[in-house]
Design a protein around this motif. Sequence first.
Motif, PDB file in Angstrom:
ATOM      1  N   GLU A  91     -52.198 -10.343   4.201  1.00 39.19           N
ATOM      2  CA  GLU A  91     -51.515 -10.612   3.192  1.00 39.19           C
ATOM      3  C   GLU A  91     -52.150  -9.264   2.659  1.00 39.19           C
ATOM      4  O   GLU A  91     -51.907  -9.250   1.864  1.00 39.19           O
ATOM      5  CB  GLU A  91     -52.514 -11.809   2.738  1.00 39.19           C
ATOM      6  N   HIS A 110     -43.844  -6.825  -1.255  1.00 38.18           N
ATOM      7  CA  HIS A 110     -44.235  -8.341  -0.020  1.00 38.18           C
ATOM      8  C   HIS A 110     -44.083  -8.584   1.019  1.00 38.18           C
ATOM      9  O   HIS A 110     -44.361  -8.761   1.570  1.00 38.18           O
ATOM     10  CB  HIS A 110     -45.472  -8.203  -1.755  1.00 38.18           C
ATOM     11  N   HIS A 122     -44.129  -8.657   5.350  1.00 37.61           N
ATOM     12  CA  HIS A 122     -43.588  -9.100   6.555  1.00 37.61           C
ATOM     13  C   HIS A 122     -42.700  -9.335   7.564  1.00 37.61           C
ATOM     14  O   HIS A 122     -42.953  -9.824   8.690  1.00 37.61           O
ATOM     15  CB  HIS A 122     -44.028 -11.207   5.409  1.00 37.61           C
TER      16      HIS A 122
HETATM   17 ZN   LIG Z   1     -47.176 -12.827   2.078  1.00 37.70          ZN
END
Ligand SMILES: [Zn+2]
Length: 217
Positions: A169, A130, A134
Amino acid sequence: MKEKIEYLMKLSDKEFGYYIFSHDPIHNKVDEKLKEEIIEKSLECGREVAEGLKIKYGFKNIVEYLKVLDLELCTKDTNSGLEYIYFGTYQKPNKITIYTDNIKLGTDLIEEWDLVRLKNVELQDIVIAHEIFHHFQEHDKSLYINTNKITLWSIGKFKYRSRLVAQDEIAGMAFAKELLELDFSPNVLDVLLLYPHDKDLAIEIYENIINSIPKKI
Ligand SMILES: [Zn+2]
């Protein structure tokens, strides 16, 4: 609670997308149709970045991805004491920090509750994956999530446009799922990892997830 986690594992990425979207500070500026489009395109964006990586490198191990992407991995025991429990964070320009004690408590629950489908995945890898997204978000300005903006207001020719943070997200979740070839949405971790720290809050989040799913999808 075990049943709740198992139930969450059956939800689609899109269903989780609605939950993430509901937390965006400007989510109510977007109508239902556009919301659905943004969720779908953000999911696609995350998946495409992961597919591109797999085609280019095809690694099985997340540490190898960190290496080729020149990302530094820093592990800390915990960040408790802060108001918000973190499992992983990304710091510009190329550093990922994971909080191993916080993640370990989630792994213990998997054993305790005998959550079969979660037994052969490393929660830590999901958290790292995850955060890798980013990194792409920061360095590739051409990504959908970086270019799509919502007009908040306009006067004549002047428009004030803003990005939706939920896009990042939602895409990050789809990226981790695709990269690690998971058969459930990584957002299950939002509840699972939080539960050992704050049971009430974890249950509240579970209920928010269920309630944010539109009836017709
Ligand atoms: Zn995140």
